[in-house]
Every structure is written in C-alpha cells, then in structure tokens.
Design an enzyme around this catalytic site. Structure first.
Site, PDB file in Angstrom:
ATOM      1  N   ALA A  31      -6.916  -0.571   9.078  1.00 48.98           N
ATOM      2  CA  ALA A  31      -5.679  -1.261   9.544  1.00 48.98           C
ATOM      3  C   ALA A  31      -5.321  -0.674  10.913  1.00 48.98           C
ATOM      4  N   GLU A  73       0.823   4.387  10.378  1.00 52.91           N
ATOM      5  CA  GLU A  73      -0.523   4.516  10.555  1.00 52.91           C
ATOM      6  C   GLU A  73      -1.115   5.509  11.377  1.00 52.91           C
ATOM      7  N   GLY A  74      -0.232   6.784  11.158  1.00 51.56           N
ATOM      8  CA  GLY A  74      -0.521   7.825  12.027  1.00 51.56           C
ATOM      9  C   GLY A  74       0.373   7.995  13.043  1.00 51.56           C
ATOM     10  N   THR A  75       1.134   9.077  13.444  1.00 50.70           N
ATOM     11  CA  THR A  75       1.842   9.228  14.651  1.00 50.70           C
ATOM     12  C   THR A  75       0.935   9.588  15.755  1.00 50.70           C
ATOM     13  N   PRO A 115       8.483  10.532   0.540  1.00 50.61           N
ATOM     14  CA  PRO A 115       9.580  10.817   1.152  1.00 50.61           C
ATOM     15  C   PRO A 115       9.351  12.306   1.984  1.00 50.61           C
ATOM     16  N   PHE A 142       1.206  -1.178  -0.192  1.00 47.16           N
ATOM     17  CA  PHE A 142      -0.175  -0.002  -0.117  1.00 47.16           C
ATOM     18  C   PHE A 142       0.696   1.232   0.167  1.00 47.16           C
ATOM     19  N   TRP A 172       8.699   4.371   2.711  1.00 44.96           N
ATOM     20  CA  TRP A 172       8.633   3.337   4.033  1.00 44.96           C
ATOM     21  C   TRP A 172       7.333   2.511   3.673  1.00 44.96           C
TER      22      TRP A 172
HETATM   23  P1  TGC Z   1      -9.510  15.651   6.086  1.00 49.15           P
HETATM   24  O1  TGC Z   1      -9.948  16.781   5.531  1.00 49.15           O
HETATM   25  O2  TGC Z   1      -9.390  15.401   7.575  1.00 49.15           O
HETATM   26  O3  TGC Z   1     -10.161  14.314   5.467  1.00 49.15           O
HETATM   27  C1  TGC Z   1     -10.476  14.029   4.045  1.00 49.15           C
HETATM   28  C2  TGC Z   1     -11.479  13.125   3.943  1.00 49.15           C
HETATM   29  O4  TGC Z   1     -11.147  11.849   4.422  1.00 49.15           O
HETATM   30  C3  TGC Z   1     -12.053  11.636   5.499  1.00 49.15           C
HETATM   31  N1  TGC Z   1     -11.330  11.095   6.573  1.00 49.15           N
HETATM   32  C4  TGC Z   1     -11.528   9.580   6.900  1.00 49.15           C
HETATM   33  N2  TGC Z   1     -12.119   8.709   6.374  1.00 49.15           N
HETATM   34  C5  TGC Z   1     -12.025   7.473   7.037  1.00 49.15           C
HETATM   35  N3  TGC Z   1     -11.204   7.363   7.954  1.00 49.15           N
HETATM   36  C6  TGC Z   1     -10.377   8.234   8.294  1.00 49.15           C
HETATM   37  N4  TGC Z   1      -9.615   7.699   9.359  1.00 49.15           N
HETATM   38  C7  TGC Z   1     -10.440   9.527   7.827  1.00 49.15           C
HETATM   39  N5  TGC Z   1      -9.866  10.506   8.257  1.00 49.15           N
HETATM   40  C8  TGC Z   1     -10.399  11.419   7.256  1.00 49.15           C
HETATM   41  C9  TGC Z   1     -12.763  13.047   5.801  1.00 49.15           C
HETATM   42  O5  TGC Z   1     -13.960  12.892   6.594  1.00 49.15           O
HETATM   43  C10 TGC Z   1     -12.522  13.754   4.485  1.00 49.15           C
HETATM   44  O6  TGC Z   1     -14.135  13.063   3.789  1.00 49.15           O
HETATM   45  P2  TGC Z   1     -14.632  14.277   2.846  1.00 49.15           P
HETATM   46  O7  TGC Z   1     -16.033  13.305   2.448  1.00 49.15           O
HETATM   47  O8  TGC Z   1     -15.068  15.293   3.953  1.00 49.15           O
HETATM   48  O9  TGC Z   1     -13.632  14.489   1.776  1.00 49.15           O
HETATM   49  O10 TGC Z   1      -8.017  15.202   5.801  1.00 49.15           O
HETATM   50  P3  TGC Z   1      -6.594  15.993   5.990  1.00 49.15           P
HETATM   51  O11 TGC Z   1      -5.665  16.021   4.899  1.00 49.15           O
HETATM   52  O12 TGC Z   1      -6.826  17.263   7.090  1.00 49.15           O
HETATM   53  O13 TGC Z   1      -5.804  14.771   7.061  1.00 49.15           O
HETATM   54  C11 TGC Z   1      -6.337  14.382   8.440  1.00 49.15           C
HETATM   55  C12 TGC Z   1      -5.139  13.655   9.038  1.00 49.15           C
HETATM   56  C13 TGC Z   1      -3.830  14.386   9.392  1.00 49.15           C
HETATM   57  C14 TGC Z   1      -5.889  12.874  10.087  1.00 49.15           C
HETATM   58  C15 TGC Z   1      -4.802  12.512   7.848  1.00 49.15           C
HETATM   59  O14 TGC Z   1      -3.988  12.912   6.874  1.00 49.15           O
HETATM   60  C16 TGC Z   1      -3.825  11.475   8.525  1.00 49.15           C
HETATM   61  O15 TGC Z   1      -4.427  10.485   8.955  1.00 49.15           O
HETATM   62  N6  TGC Z   1      -2.700  11.550   8.296  1.00 49.15           N
HETATM   63  C17 TGC Z   1      -1.543  10.436   8.768  1.00 49.15           C
HETATM   64  C18 TGC Z   1      -1.364   9.528   7.534  1.00 49.15           C
HETATM   65  C19 TGC Z   1      -1.192   8.250   7.951  1.00 49.15           C
HETATM   66  O16 TGC Z   1      -1.430   7.580   9.085  1.00 49.15           O
HETATM   67  N7  TGC Z   1      -0.526   7.333   6.970  1.00 49.15           N
HETATM   68  C20 TGC Z   1      -0.405   5.947   7.252  1.00 49.15           C
HETATM   69  C21 TGC Z   1       0.343   5.471   5.845  1.00 49.15           C
HETATM   70  S1  TGC Z   1       0.192   3.751   5.587  1.00 49.15           S
HETATM   71  C22 TGC Z   1       1.062   3.167   6.839  1.00 49.15           C
HETATM   72  O17 TGC Z   1       1.257   3.476   7.636  1.00 49.15           O
HETATM   73  C23 TGC Z   1       0.983   1.448   6.802  1.00 49.15           C
HETATM   74  S2  TGC Z   1       1.961   0.723   8.067  1.00 49.15           S
HETATM   75  C24 TGC Z   1       1.345  -0.811   8.107  1.00 49.15           C
HETATM   76  C25 TGC Z   1       1.972  -1.794   8.502  1.00 49.15           C
HETATM   77  O18 TGC Z   1       3.058  -2.330   8.100  1.00 49.15           O
HETATM   78  O19 TGC Z   1       1.306  -2.385   9.351  1.00 49.15           O
HETATM   79  P1  FAD Z   2       6.464  12.958   9.416  1.00 49.60           P
HETATM   80  O1  FAD Z   2       5.128  13.282   8.757  1.00 49.60           O
HETATM   81  O2  FAD Z   2       7.698  13.610   8.695  1.00 49.60           O
HETATM   82  O3  FAD Z   2       6.644  13.400  10.864  1.00 49.60           O
HETATM   83  C1  FAD Z   2       7.597  13.716  11.772  1.00 49.60           C
HETATM   84  C2  FAD Z   2       7.316  14.149  13.103  1.00 49.60           C
HETATM   85  O4  FAD Z   2       6.470  15.321  13.114  1.00 49.60           O
HETATM   86  C3  FAD Z   2       6.427  13.035  13.858  1.00 49.60           C
HETATM   87  O5  FAD Z   2       6.596  13.028  15.374  1.00 49.60           O
HETATM   88  C4  FAD Z   2       5.032  13.606  13.643  1.00 49.60           C
HETATM   89  O6  FAD Z   2       4.340  13.289  14.727  1.00 49.60           O
HETATM   90  C5  FAD Z   2       5.131  15.192  13.774  1.00 49.60           C
HETATM   91  N1  FAD Z   2       4.283  15.900  13.267  1.00 49.60           N
HETATM   92  C6  FAD Z   2       3.855  15.926  12.086  1.00 49.60           C
HETATM   93  N2  FAD Z   2       2.690  16.884  11.576  1.00 49.60           N
HETATM   94  C7  FAD Z   2       2.683  17.570  12.849  1.00 49.60           C
HETATM   95  C8  FAD Z   2       1.804  18.793  13.607  1.00 49.60           C
HETATM   96  N3  FAD Z   2       1.036  19.315  12.925  1.00 49.60           N
HETATM   97  N4  FAD Z   2       1.946  19.188  14.646  1.00 49.60           N
HETATM   98  C9  FAD Z   2       2.988  18.456  15.551  1.00 49.60           C
HETATM   99  N5  FAD Z   2       3.837  17.481  14.961  1.00 49.60           N
HETATM  100  C10 FAD Z   2       3.622  17.261  13.999  1.00 49.60           C
HETATM  101  N6  FAD Z   2       3.564   4.097   4.652  1.00 49.60           N
HETATM  102  C11 FAD Z   2       2.555   3.638   3.782  1.00 49.60           C
HETATM  103  O7  FAD Z   2       1.990   4.205   3.079  1.00 49.60           O
HETATM  104  N7  FAD Z   2       2.466   2.271   3.659  1.00 49.60           N
HETATM  105  C12 FAD Z   2       3.323   1.311   4.387  1.00 49.60           C
HETATM  106  O8  FAD Z   2       3.083   0.152   4.179  1.00 49.60           O
HETATM  107  C13 FAD Z   2       3.993   1.891   5.392  1.00 49.60           C
HETATM  108  N8  FAD Z   2       4.766   0.890   6.238  1.00 49.60           N
HETATM  109  C14 FAD Z   2       5.531   1.534   7.055  1.00 49.60           C
HETATM  110  C15 FAD Z   2       6.578   0.450   7.668  1.00 49.60           C
HETATM  111  C16 FAD Z   2       7.397   1.111   8.695  1.00 49.60           C
HETATM  112  C17 FAD Z   2       8.202   0.096   9.470  1.00 49.60           C
HETATM  113  C18 FAD Z   2       7.456   2.449   8.861  1.00 49.60           C
HETATM  114  C19 FAD Z   2       8.464   3.347   9.985  1.00 49.60           C
HETATM  115  C20 FAD Z   2       6.676   3.395   8.123  1.00 49.60           C
HETATM  116  C21 FAD Z   2       5.747   2.831   7.286  1.00 49.60           C
HETATM  117  N9  FAD Z   2       4.813   3.825   6.483  1.00 49.60           N
HETATM  118  C22 FAD Z   2       4.063   3.094   5.524  1.00 49.60           C
HETATM  119  C23 FAD Z   2       4.994   5.136   6.801  1.00 49.60           C
HETATM  120  C24 FAD Z   2       4.422   5.604   7.942  1.00 49.60           C
HETATM  121  O9  FAD Z   2       3.024   5.873   7.663  1.00 49.60           O
HETATM  122  C25 FAD Z   2       4.894   7.230   8.171  1.00 49.60           C
HETATM  123  O10 FAD Z   2       6.205   7.136   8.646  1.00 49.60           O
HETATM  124  C26 FAD Z   2       3.954   8.162   9.234  1.00 49.60           C
HETATM  125  O11 FAD Z   2       2.809   8.345   8.637  1.00 49.60           O
HETATM  126  C27 FAD Z   2       4.836   9.194   9.459  1.00 49.60           C
HETATM  127  O12 FAD Z   2       5.230   9.893   8.236  1.00 49.60           O
HETATM  128  P2  FAD Z   2       7.005  10.379   8.275  1.00 49.60           P
HETATM  129  O13 FAD Z   2       7.548   9.326   8.718  1.00 49.60           O
HETATM  130  O14 FAD Z   2       6.999  11.227   7.119  1.00 49.60           O
HETATM  131  O15 FAD Z   2       6.921  11.609   9.358  1.00 49.60           O
END
Ligand code: TGC
Ligand code: FAD
Length: 389
Positions: A247, A368-370, A139, A134, A167
């Site tokens: 997730a 999955e979101g810090t 970067p 996914f 990542w």
């Molecule tokens: P925002 O304006 O809040 O939302 C945009 C649209 O999305 C909807 N929405 C959600 N829907 C379902 N679930 C959620 N958790 C949702 N959060 C928001 C929202 O209602 C809106 O819908 P609509 O219809 O109004 O357009 O978006 P934003 O750009 O302000 O972002 C908010 C924020 C910071 C919470 C979001 O960007 C975020 O969650 N950031 C963190 C990114 C993250 O978690 N990345 C993870 C990457 S994948 C990964 O890490 C896999 S590791 C897996 C592993 O190895 O186990």
């Molecule tokens: P950044 O977004 O650069 O954040 C850096 C720091 O700033 C953090 O401490 C954060 O909390 C802080 N910060 C950010 N915004 C704010 C704010 N507004 N105010 C105050 N502090 C803030 N991603 C995928 O898409 N798919 C995957 O399968 C996946 N697998 C992963 C597996 C591993 C082992 C790891 C480590 C990461 C993986 N990720 C994946 C990425 C992961 O989701 C990101 O690392 C994570 O979302 C944080 O993004 P970043 O690393 O760029 O940190």
C-alpha cells in the site's frame, strides 16, 4: 530547438513507460477527469464517499489490479502506481479506497490465504461486489503494532476474537475485515465477516481530512471465527507489515497526483491574477515557488518509477518504500500548503483544489506509517540501530 516541456512531467517520465503502462495511465486519467473530479468537491463537503465509483473502478479493472487470475487484471507494479497517481489527482479518498481493497485486503488473501478463501473473496472483490477493510491500528497507538491488544484464542476448531481497531478505512461499508490479532501462535490474520455475532463497527465523523472516504472503528466482543476464516500462510507481524509495503508503494505514486493537481491550479491562477500591474506568474518569488513544486514533483516521479521497476524485478527492500513514502508525502503536503497560500484568500475556498488536497494529505502523511516512522526505518538501515524505543 528544444521541445516544450510538459509542466506535469518535466523529465518526460512518460517516455520511460511501456505502451501498456501509458494506456493504463491515460485510461484512468480520462476517467478521473470525466467522472471523478467533477464530483469530489461536493463529496468532500458532504463528508460522503461516492459509493457508485466502486462499480466504475471495478469495471476499469482497478481493484486488485496486480493479482494474476481470480478475475483480476494482472498488471505490473508500475501500472498500479500510475492508477494510484491518477486517482489521487482526483482525491486521496478514492485512491485510499483502491489502496485498501487492493493492497491491504486482496493482497493478503492472495499471498497468505487458502485456495477456498481466494476463490470466495478475490473475484467478488475485483468486481466491487464485496468490500474489504484492514484492521491493524488500535486506539492506544498505531505506530507500534507489535504492542497490539486485540487477541484471539483457540476454542476447538474455532477462534474467539476480542479487542478493537481504530481509524480503519472502509470500516462501516466492508463485507469483510482483515483483522490482525495476537495469538499464542503469533500474529494471525482473520477474515471477520460483517454479520458475525459480536462484531460491530462505528463511523468516525467530523473529520477535517479525507472527508470523501469512510473511516471508522472495529469492535470484537467474543467473535467466533471459524478455522476457514484464518489466513493460513502467516503467523507473525511480517504478515501485516508486508501488506503495508504494497500500500505504501501505491501511496508514493498517489501523492504525486495530488501535488500535480495543486501545481496545475496555481499555474493557471497566477497567469490570470493581476497584481501591481502584472500577472502574479511574472514575479520572481512566485516563479521560484512554482519551480520548486515542479522540482519536487519531478524528483518524486523518478523515485516512484525506479521503485516500481525494482519492485517488478522482485528485489524491493521495504526501506526503499519508506524513503519514497517519506519524500513524496512530504513534497506533496508542502506543495499543497504552498499552493493554498499562492491562491491567497481564494485558497481557502472549496472552488480551488489545493485546500482539499492539503487537508487530505495531512492523513496521507500520517497513515501507513508516519513521517517519523519512515525516517527511523531509513535511520535503522543506515546505522543498524533500531531507534524506535
Ligand atoms: P520489526 O522487528 O522491524 O519487523 C517485524 C518483522 O516484519 C518484517 N518487516 C517487514 N516486512 C515487510 N514489509 C515491511 N515494511 C516490514 N517491516 C518489517 C521484519 O523483517 C520482521 O520480519 P522477521 O522475519 O524478522 O520477523 O518490527 P517492529 O515491531 O520493530 O516495527 C517496525 C515499524 C515501526 C517500522 C513498524 O511497526 C511500522 O511500520 N509501524 C507503522 C505502522 C503502520 O504503518 N500502520 C499502518 C496501518 S494501515 C493504514 O494506515 C492504512 S491507511 C490506508 C488508506 O486509507 O489508504
Ligand atoms: P501514534 O502512533 O500515537 O503517533 C503519534 C505521534 O508520535 C506521531 O507524530 C508519530 O510520528 C510519533 N511517534 C511515534 N513513535 C515515535 C518514536 N519512536 N519517536 C518519535 N516519534 C514517534 N490503520 C489501519 O490499520 N487501517 C486503516 O485502514 C487505516 N486507515 C486510516 C485512515 C485515516 C484517515 C487515518 C488518519 C488513519 C488510518 N489508519 C489506519 C491509522 C494510521 O495508520 C495511524 O494513524 C498511524 O499509523 C499512526 O498511528 P497513531 O494515529 O496511533 O499515532
């Protein structure tokens, strides 16, 4: 007379599970005890994901377990949570594999894909014959995916994809990547296949965390994507964010397993360790520290179970998942760090599980979101004000 309590389940959460849920938990627990725990320390040291486990977890029906049909098991959300909990009691790397395959790859294909895409990918992924990854994070900053640079433009019926993802779990072993990209028509999900010209992957080496998991980068250089590989059901950031909700839900359960493994280890160790003429477990501060671990595990268990019940009733709010992801990851990481310390010097040895779980949980609290992201999601819910910017 009160009954003796299970130290891993002080509030008897087991009694709140259905017969089917208990069966799922016990089956996966046995599997993890017999086949996973014995090899995880070495896999971690070798920086290798034990790929033969894919076939085994597929056989047990753990891939795409919440999906109905398409050769998937059709279990409820609580069962999925229990699967994550037991797998992560073994190692976060294996739970990560199952999370990504199930919640981040099979879920979007099932929720947003065409019937042809579902038929093509879901049965193969359930059997572990096709592996997915996914790609959302880039970067330049994963917390703010709305700022993604990866983009796609139409070219006749096809799309041309450019950009990079960083990542990414399973990156170099995946047959298909669900890649989220900006387009003139909103954020779209593309199924990028491993042999498509212009698509490249690279493993990230020398990690200190999640060493028994594959992590890498994805690169797209004018990759031509046929229309058949675009997910037709979603055109906004809601698509990838809704996958994260699935997730993250599993992670809230998974980390409980890691924390339980750490508590289990120190309970045994402190009874054997004699210091100042008595077992370490008989001292007040050590008991308080272990009692605190137990309190936090119990709180996490109840939070995740209620979350699962709400999810199975179809009334889940993503903010509720954020609160549990924040609470449970923080609890598990603190428990693992404290368990490491209670083991003294032995705590830095791979012979004991806490340091491996501790190092893994540093990733789990970040991906999955810090923690900060989830705190701010809850803050936004309470105040109505978006404080991310
Ligand atoms: P925002 O304006 O809040 O939302 C945009 C649209 O999305 C909807 N929405 C959600 N829907 C379902 N679930 C959620 N958790 C949702 N959060 C928001 C929202 O209602 C809106 O819908 P609509 O219809 O109004 O357009 O978006 P934003 O750009 O302000 O972002 C908010 C924020 C910071 C919470 C979001 O960007 C975020 O969650 N950031 C963190 C990114 C993250 O978690 N990345 C993870 C990457 S994948 C990964 O890490 C896999 S590791 C897996 C592993 O190895 O186990
Ligand atoms: P950044 O977004 O650069 O954040 C850096 C720091 O700033 C953090 O401490 C954060 O909390 C802080 N910060 C950010 N915004 C704010 C704010 N507004 N105010 C105050 N502090 C803030 N991603 C995928 O898409 N798919 C995957 O399968 C996946 N697998 C992963 C597996 C591993 C082992 C790891 C480590 C990461 C993986 N990720 C994946 C990425 C992961 O989701 C990101 O690392 C994570 O979302 C944080 O993004 P970043 O690393 O760029 O940190």
């Amino acid at each position: 007379m009160s009954q003796k309590l299970d130290p891993m389940d002080i509030y008897d959460v087991r009694s709140l599970l259905s017969e089917d849920e208990v069966m799922v938990k016990d089956t996966v627990a046995r599997y993890v005890d017999d086949k996973v725990i014995p090899l995880m320390q070495e896999a971690f040291e070798q920086h290798q994901f034990p790929r033969h486990l894919i076939h085994e977890v597929a056989e047990l029906g753990l891939l795409g377990s919440s999906i109905d049909g398409y050769d998937c098991a059709g279990m409820n959300s609580v069962s999925y949570g229990l699967i994550c909990q037991e797998l992560e009691r073994g190692d976060s790397g294996l739970r990560s594999f199952v999370s990504v395959q199930s919640s981040l790859v099979m879920f979007p294909i099932h929720a947003y894909g065409s019937e042809e895409q579902k038929q093509r990918w879901l049965p193969a992924m359930a059997k572990g014959e096709a592996i997915g990854c996914f790609g959302l994070t880039e970067p330049h900053g994963g917390s703010d995916p709305s700022n993604m640079k990866t983009h796609a433009r139409r070219d006749g019926d096809d799309w041309i994809l450019n950009g990079a993802k960083m990542w990414i779990t399973n990156a170099t072993i995946a047959d298909a990547a669900i890649v989220w990209a900006k387009t003139d028509e909103g954020v779209k999900g593309f199924i990028v296949e491993k042999d498509m010209p212009g698509f490249d992957t690279q493993e990230i080496e020398n990690k200190f965390s999640l060493r028994a998991s594959v992590t890498g980068a994805l690169f797209f250089n004018n990759v031509r994507i046929p229309k058949a590989n675009v997910l037709p059901g979603v055109s906004s950031l809601k698509g990838p964010l809704s996958c994260l909700t699935q997730a993250r839900f599993g992670i809230t359960w998974g980390v409980i397993g890691a924390a339980q493994a750490c508590l289990d280890e120190v309970l045994a160790y402190t009874q054997e360790r004699i210091l100042f003429g008595k077992p370490l477990s008989n001292t007040q501060t050590i008991q308080i520290r272990m009692a605190d671990m137990s309190r936090r595990i119990t709180t996490a268990q109840l939070l995740s179970l209620q979350l699962g019940r709400i999810k199975d009733q179809g009334r889940l709010n993503p903010t509720q998942v954020s609160m549990a992801k924040w609470n449970n990851c923080r609890a598990a990481l603190d428990i693992a760090r404290d368990a490491r310390d209670i083991l003294g010097g032995a705590g830095i040895s791979a012979e004991f599980v806490p340091i491996r779980h501790m190092l893994n949980l540093e990733s789990v609290i970040t991906y999955e979101g810090t923690e900060t992201v989830h705190q701010l999601v809850v803050g936004k819910e309470l105040t109505g004000v978006n404080a991310f910017g």
